[in-house]
Design a protein around this motif. Structure first.
Motif, mmCIF file in Angstrom:
data_model
loop_
_atom_site.group_PDB
_atom_site.id
_atom_site.type_symbol
_atom_site.label_atom_id
_atom_site.label_comp_id
_atom_site.label_asym_id
_atom_site.label_seq_id
_atom_site.Cartn_x
_atom_site.Cartn_y
_atom_site.Cartn_z
ATOM 1 N N PRO A 1 0.823 -1.207 0.000
ATOM 2 C CA PRO A 1 0.000 0.000 0.000
ATOM 3 C C PRO A 1 0.862 1.265 0.000
ATOM 4 O O PRO A 1 1.916 1.298 0.590
ATOM 5 C CB PRO A 1 -0.812 -0.103 1.286
ATOM 6 N N THR A 2 0.356 2.254 -0.677
ATOM 7 C CA THR A 2 1.036 3.549 -0.752
ATOM 8 C C THR A 2 0.046 4.631 -0.331
ATOM 9 O O THR A 2 -1.155 4.357 -0.193
ATOM 10 C CB THR A 2 1.485 3.836 -2.196
ATOM 11 N N PRO A 3 0.514 5.869 -0.151
ATOM 12 C CA PRO A 3 -0.444 6.946 0.149
ATOM 13 C C PRO A 3 -1.522 7.079 -0.934
ATOM 14 O O PRO A 3 -2.659 7.423 -0.639
ATOM 15 C CB PRO A 3 0.439 8.191 0.219
ATOM 16 N N GLN A 4 -1.179 6.749 -2.182
ATOM 17 C CA GLN A 4 -2.158 6.846 -3.259
ATOM 18 C C GLN A 4 -3.263 5.809 -3.096
ATOM 19 O O GLN A 4 -4.395 6.022 -3.506
ATOM 20 C CB GLN A 4 -1.477 6.708 -4.609
ATOM 21 N N THR A 5 -2.939 4.669 -2.477
ATOM 22 C CA THR A 5 -3.960 3.669 -2.166
ATOM 23 C C THR A 5 -4.941 4.237 -1.148
ATOM 24 O O THR A 5 -6.153 4.044 -1.256
ATOM 25 C CB THR A 5 -3.298 2.389 -1.611
ATOM 26 N N ASP A 6 -4.390 4.948 -0.158
ATOM 27 C CA ASP A 6 -5.241 5.585 0.854
ATOM 28 C C ASP A 6 -6.150 6.634 0.229
ATOM 29 O O ASP A 6 -7.317 6.767 0.605
ATOM 30 C CB ASP A 6 -4.390 6.223 1.945
ATOM 31 N N VAL A 7 -5.617 7.392 -0.727
ATOM 32 C CA VAL A 7 -6.421 8.405 -1.420
ATOM 33 C C VAL A 7 -7.581 7.733 -2.147
ATOM 34 O O VAL A 7 -8.717 8.200 -2.104
ATOM 35 C CB VAL A 7 -5.550 9.236 -2.394
ATOM 36 N N TYR A 8 -7.295 6.612 -2.816
ATOM 37 C CA TYR A 8 -8.341 5.886 -3.537
ATOM 38 C C TYR A 8 -9.426 5.410 -2.565
ATOM 39 O O TYR A 8 -10.616 5.565 -2.812
ATOM 40 C CB TYR A 8 -7.736 4.692 -4.292
ATOM 41 N N GLN A 9 -9.001 4.839 -1.455
ATOM 42 C CA GLN A 9 -9.958 4.348 -0.454
ATOM 43 C C GLN A 9 -10.794 5.499 0.105
ATOM 44 O O GLN A 9 -12.007 5.374 0.274
ATOM 45 C CB GLN A 9 -9.225 3.626 0.676
ATOM 46 N N LEU A 10 -10.148 6.619 0.380
ATOM 47 C CA LEU A 10 -10.878 7.792 0.870
ATOM 48 C C LEU A 10 -11.888 8.260 -0.172
ATOM 49 O O LEU A 10 -13.027 8.604 0.164
ATOM 50 C CB LEU A 10 -9.910 8.921 1.219
ATOM 51 N N GLY A 11 -11.489 8.246 -1.443
ATOM 52 C CA GLY A 11 -12.415 8.620 -2.513
ATOM 53 C C GLY A 11 -13.641 7.730 -2.537
ATOM 54 O O GLY A 11 -14.769 8.192 -2.693
ATOM 55 N N GLY A 12 -13.431 6.416 -2.363
ATOM 56 C CA GLY A 12 -14.553 5.475 -2.329
ATOM 57 C C GLY A 12 -15.461 5.715 -1.137
ATOM 58 O O GLY A 12 -16.690 5.650 -1.244
ATOM 59 N N THR A 13 -14.860 6.019 0.003
ATOM 60 C CA THR A 13 -15.637 6.290 1.211
ATOM 61 C C THR A 13 -16.458 7.569 1.060
ATOM 62 O O THR A 13 -17.652 7.594 1.372
ATOM 63 C CB THR A 13 -14.697 6.398 2.434
ATOM 64 N N VAL A 14 -15.828 8.616 0.554
ATOM 65 C CA VAL A 14 -16.537 9.887 0.358
ATOM 66 C C VAL A 14 -17.647 9.718 -0.676
ATOM 67 O O VAL A 14 -18.752 10.232 -0.513
ATOM 68 C CB VAL A 14 -15.556 11.015 -0.027
ATOM 69 N N TYR A 15 -17.364 8.985 -1.745
ATOM 70 C CA TYR A 15 -18.373 8.701 -2.764
ATOM 71 C C TYR A 15 -19.599 8.068 -2.105
ATOM 72 O O TYR A 15 -20.735 8.494 -2.341
ATOM 73 C CB TYR A 15 -17.790 7.754 -3.817
ATOM 74 N N SER A 16 -19.371 7.063 -1.263
ATOM 75 C CA SER A 16 -20.472 6.369 -0.589
ATOM 76 C C SER A 16 -21.238 7.290 0.356
ATOM 77 O O SER A 16 -22.469 7.243 0.419
ATOM 78 C CB SER A 16 -19.942 5.166 0.188
ATOM 79 N N LEU A 17 -20.498 8.126 1.089
ATOM 80 C CA LEU A 17 -21.145 9.054 2.014
ATOM 81 C C LEU A 17 -22.011 10.075 1.281
ATOM 82 O O LEU A 17 -23.092 10.444 1.742
ATOM 83 C CB LEU A 17 -20.101 9.774 2.868
ATOM 84 N N LEU A 18 -21.522 10.545 0.137
ATOM 85 C CA LEU A 18 -22.248 11.579 -0.606
ATOM 86 C C LEU A 18 -23.442 11.033 -1.391
ATOM 87 O O LEU A 18 -24.439 11.724 -1.567
ATOM 88 C CB LEU A 18 -21.303 12.298 -1.569
ATOM 89 N N THR A 19 -23.322 9.812 -1.877
ATOM 90 C CA THR A 19 -24.364 9.281 -2.765
ATOM 91 C C THR A 19 -25.252 8.230 -2.119
ATOM 92 O O THR A 19 -26.327 7.929 -2.643
ATOM 93 C CB THR A 19 -23.735 8.643 -4.018
ATOM 94 N N GLY A 20 -24.782 7.652 -1.021
ATOM 95 C CA GLY A 20 -25.533 6.555 -0.410
ATOM 96 C C GLY A 20 -25.347 5.239 -1.136
ATOM 97 O O GLY A 20 -26.046 4.266 -0.865
ATOM 98 N N GLN A 21 -24.410 5.212 -2.075
ATOM 99 C CA GLN A 21 -24.123 3.998 -2.855
ATOM 100 C C GLN A 21 -22.615 3.772 -2.914
ATOM 101 O O GLN A 21 -21.846 4.726 -2.859
ATOM 102 C CB GLN A 21 -24.633 4.134 -4.291
ATOM 103 N N VAL A 22 -22.217 2.518 -3.049
ATOM 104 C CA VAL A 22 -20.806 2.237 -3.281
ATOM 105 C C VAL A 22 -20.506 2.522 -4.756
ATOM 106 O O VAL A 22 -21.394 2.430 -5.602
ATOM 107 C CB VAL A 22 -20.451 0.777 -2.913
ATOM 108 N N PRO A 23 -19.250 2.892 -5.057
ATOM 109 C CA PRO A 23 -18.926 3.199 -6.460
ATOM 110 C C PRO A 23 -19.138 2.020 -7.406
ATOM 111 O O PRO A 23 -19.512 2.199 -8.556
ATOM 112 C CB PRO A 23 -17.450 3.592 -6.415
ATOM 113 N N TYR A 24 -18.898 0.819 -6.916
ATOM 114 C CA TYR A 24 -19.058 -0.384 -7.740
ATOM 115 C C TYR A 24 -19.967 -1.351 -7.008
ATOM 116 O O TYR A 24 -19.589 -1.908 -5.987
ATOM 117 C CB TYR A 24 -17.704 -1.038 -8.008
#
Length: 105
Positions: free
Chosen positions: A1-24
């Motif tokens: 894992p790298t910091p960029q992996t953390d950024v991706y995970q954070l993006g997925g979490t924020v996506y879910s929080l904002l939309t109420g759905q998982v990205p995939y």
């Protein structure tokens, strides 16, 4: 894992929080292939009232190429600028309340 992996995970979490759905939401065995090769739906297609800038930040965090994701260093320097701005504002407010000339060091 790298910091960029953390950024991706954070993006997925924020996506879910904002939309109420998982990205995939695919439950098929091909889910890993879909995640690796297909961008997630734009969050504004799920939540139309979402500000376009917020959606762009989320999509940048979910970029397939880690090199194009938000960089952790930039986020840190933005936080530092934010703190500096608030320190400066506090000094300005203090000087203004004293009706004195402003000297910022």
């Amino acid at each position: 894992p790298t910091p960029q992996t953390d950024v991706y995970q954070l993006g997925g979490t924020v996506y879910s929080l904002l939309t109420g759905q998982v990205p995939y939401a695919d439950d098929t065995p091909q889910l890993v292939h879909v995640i690796v090769h297909t961008p997630p739906p734009d969050p504004t297609t799920v939540r139309r009232d979402l500000h376009r800038t917020v959606a762009r930040v989320v999509m940048a965090a979910l970029a397939k190429d880690p090199a194009t994701r938000c960089r952790v260093e930039r986020a840190g320097s933005t936080a530092a600028r934010y703190e500096d701005t608030h320190r400066l504002k506090s000094r300005v407010d203090a000087c203004s309340s004293l009706n004195s000339p402003m000297l910022l060091i």
